[in-house]
Design an enzyme around this catalytic site. Structure first.
Site, mmCIF file in Angstrom:
data_model
loop_
_atom_site.group_PDB
_atom_site.id
_atom_site.type_symbol
_atom_site.label_atom_id
_atom_site.label_comp_id
_atom_site.label_asym_id
_atom_site.label_seq_id
_atom_site.Cartn_x
_atom_site.Cartn_y
_atom_site.Cartn_z
ATOM 1 N N ASP A 23 0.846 -1.197 0.000
ATOM 2 C CA ASP A 23 0.000 0.000 0.000
ATOM 3 C C ASP A 23 0.885 1.253 0.000
ATOM 4 O OD1 ASP A 23 -1.890 1.975 0.491
ATOM 5 O OD2 ASP A 23 -2.044 1.508 2.635
ATOM 6 N N ASP A 27 -4.212 3.763 2.772
ATOM 7 C CA ASP A 27 -5.615 3.424 3.054
ATOM 8 C C ASP A 27 -5.760 1.968 3.507
ATOM 9 O OD1 ASP A 27 -5.097 2.104 0.720
ATOM 10 O OD2 ASP A 27 -6.784 2.917 -0.419
ATOM 11 N N ASP A 31 -1.872 -1.283 -3.752
ATOM 12 C CA ASP A 31 -2.198 -0.568 -4.993
ATOM 13 C C ASP A 31 -1.134 -0.810 -6.067
ATOM 14 O OD1 ASP A 31 -0.097 1.309 -4.160
ATOM 15 O OD2 ASP A 31 -1.603 1.980 -2.699
ATOM 16 N N ASP A 202 -10.948 -16.640 -15.492
ATOM 17 C CA ASP A 202 -11.708 -17.120 -14.335
ATOM 18 C C ASP A 202 -12.831 -18.068 -14.807
ATOM 19 O OD1 ASP A 202 -12.065 -16.508 -11.366
ATOM 20 O OD2 ASP A 202 -14.095 -16.105 -12.086
ATOM 21 N N GLU A 262 -8.831 -21.199 -15.806
ATOM 22 C CA GLU A 262 -9.144 -21.873 -14.543
ATOM 23 C C GLU A 262 -10.279 -22.851 -14.820
ATOM 24 O OE1 GLU A 262 -10.655 -20.859 -10.010
ATOM 25 O OE2 GLU A 262 -11.516 -19.822 -11.713
#
Ligand code: TEU
Length: 533
Positions: A23, A27, A31, A202, A262
């Site tokens: 990060d 926050d 990121d 996915d 996947e």
């Protein structure tokens, strides 16, 4: 950088769960700039590509696996400019980016679904799968959601059901509609134009559903209703092949790009059937996620996977991902990492592409969460029988500092309390650490072609609990011996003595030049012997 067409075969792919990597904005959520900051670490580790779990705009019902805009970066991760910077900076270090594409379903907040649900005659109605109730009321068929309950959700304003194989906030897209298909294929192009090198797809084998929406047959055994069905009609429909061919055509227009699928509810044959010159380059093999700590189990999974794929298709292996308990908790004993070195020795030297998951290289353990700390909705639903997937998604442990050097403020999930000892900084300084062993094997892999592209042959007649194989390619050769037991084992590897120029042991580090025909393996030891003429 490895050659354009072979990078996904010879390279090593590292999965980052972006929320938990680094990060930079304070926050508590990782990121893109955090990943950029850590690229040197990854390059130094000898990683060839990053698979980025979803960073698109998402309401985070399923933490990024519910996408509300496929062409935008979610502001919590940064901007499109940051993303381009990541692709560029990674490229400078020879690291490619593989995007996670979640195209079986979108978020219910996607503009398409908002329109689709607004009225029965909206032009986007058919972008999703809508059905009337049965004549006597109730859902159109018996299909179940993977995450619990019926796969059908009633929409009271338009008086129809829509299909969602996962949460109700993840409506399934209608891949049979040619406009949808074109729009989805264009998403591949959009990211390829930006410079990504591939995609992880996915649950791609759910894309196409039975045209007649027939009930799934029942199965006797299974804990949850989803598991008490044979997934004959909601999964693996024959028309899926046409979709995969379309995807491959898009990829082939961008030389050297790649897709790994996947395969949901996979077995070897099924997974292998989706790979090929006109299909996907790879599908995942998840067998190792279920292997007990037993050489026989790992060896037979490798043999079966190799057999299903044949010579032409290229295998891959994983020990971890963002959906399962961490290998360190499955195999590690207390804080001892010796078995994890054996597991790394296996993953990184088999014939096939290794996938690493962030934190695996330092042996991050599963975090045990209290009920009020659970974020994953599956965990909330099934607590205490199943605590969900947060335990393997906790922040990366970088340093001994507060919040493990992950963030300046409270992280979105708790950090493992062992972080003061178990972190990148501390392990870098300890020559015998798991991290340094990963580094050494990965470096050796780059140096010795046999380890990345060589053929593989099991060595017979090894003592119980030992797995061993030989790899050879062009002018290089390697022998790998892995002891899954705690006892010493004398291993005969050839009839006559052979010279090995460089040997790496998980117990004794690197040594040069050895002339031998047998090796005395210590308990829990991994040894890689190599020769390049
Ligand atoms: O996973 C599909 C899948 O197999 C998992 O849902 C698995 O059954 C579950 O994690 C066990 O609890 C993919 C993603 O990897 C997962 O993170 C997503 O939640 C899911 O698809 C929906 O997109």
């Amino acid at each position: 950088m490895i050659s354009e067409s072979r990078w996904w075969k010879e390279g090593v792919i590292y999965q980052i769960y972006p929320r938990s990597f680094k990060d930079t904005t304070g926050d508590g959520i990782g990121d893109l700039n955090g990943i950029v900051q850590k690229l040197d670490y990854l390059a130094d580790l000898c990683v060839d590509a990053i698979w980025l779990s979803p960073v698109y705009t998402s309401p985070d019902v399923d933490f990024g696996y519910d996408v509300s805009s496929y062409r935008d970066i979610d502001p919590k991760f940064g901007t499109m400019k940051d993303f381009r910077k990541l692709v560029n900076e990674a490229g400078k270090r020879g690291i490619r980016i593989v995007m996670d594409l979640v195209l079986n379903h979108s978020s219910d907040q996607h503009a398409w679904f908002r329109e689709s649900r607004s009225s029965r005659d909206n032009p986007k109605r058919d972008y999703y799968i809508w059905k009337d109730a049965k004549r006597r009321g109730g859902p159109p068929n018996n299909w179940q959601s993977v995450f619990g309950g019926s796969a059908w959700e009633w929409d009271d304003s338009t008086k129809q059901y829509y299909l969602h194989m996962f949460y109700k906030e993840q409506p399934d897209l209608n891949w049979r509609n040619p406009d949808v298909r074109q729009d989805l294929l264009d998403i591949f192009k959009f990211w390829l134009d930006i410079g990504v090198s591939g995609f992880r797809l996915d649950v791609f084998n759910l894309y196409i559903k039975d045209k007649k929406f027939r009930d799934n047959p029942a199965k006797l055994l299974g804990l949850r209703p989803f598991e008490r069905q044979i997934h004959k009609y909601d999964c693996d429909r024959p028309e899926l092949m046409g979709v995969l061919e379309d995807i491959r055509k898009v990829l082939d227009a961008y030389p050297g790009t790649y897709a790994v699928g996947e395969t949901f509810l996979s077995d070897h044959e099924k997974s292998a059937s989706y790979c090929g010159d006109r299909l996907l380059q790879q599908t995942f093999n998840f067998d190792f996620l279920e292997c007990a700590w037993n050489s026989g189990c790992f060896a037979s999974e490798v043999e079966e996977w190799e057999q299903a794929l044949g010579e032409e298709k290229w295998p891959n292996y994983v020990l971890n991902n963002h959906d399962v308990e961490r290998a360190a908790s499955r195999y590690g004993i207390g804080e001892d990492d010796e078995r994890l070195k054996v597991a790394a020795g296996l993953l990184l030297t088999l014939r096939g592409t290794p996938f690493l998951y962030y934190g695996e290289e330092i042996g991050m353990r599963e975090v045990s969460l209290k009920r009020n700390q659970i974020k994953d909705p599956v965990g909330r639903r099934y607590w205490p029988f199943y605590k969900g997937r947060d335990g393997c998604r906790t922040p990366m442990q970088w340093t001994t500092k507060q919040n493990a050097g992950f963030s300046d403020s409270d992280p979105w999930l708790p950090i493992h309390p062992d972080y003061a000892d178990r972190n990148v900084e501390t392990q870098t300084e300890k020559p015998q650490s798991l991290l340094n062993f990963y580094r050494q094997v990965l470096a050796l892999r780059r140096e010795v072609p046999a380890l990345s592209c060589g053929e593989m042959k099991f060595i017979g007649d090894l003592p119980g609990g030992v797995m061993g194989y030989e790899r050879a390619c062009e002018n290089s050769r390697a022998v790998v011996l892995l002891n899954f037991r705690k006892t010493e084992a004398e291993c005969r590897i050839s009839d006559e003595k052979k010279m090995y120029l460089k040997t790496l042991s998980s117990k004794d580090g690197l040594y040069v030049k050895q002339n031998l025909s047998s090796v005395l393996l210590k308990g829990d030891e991994a040894i890689v012997l190599t020769t390049t003429e």
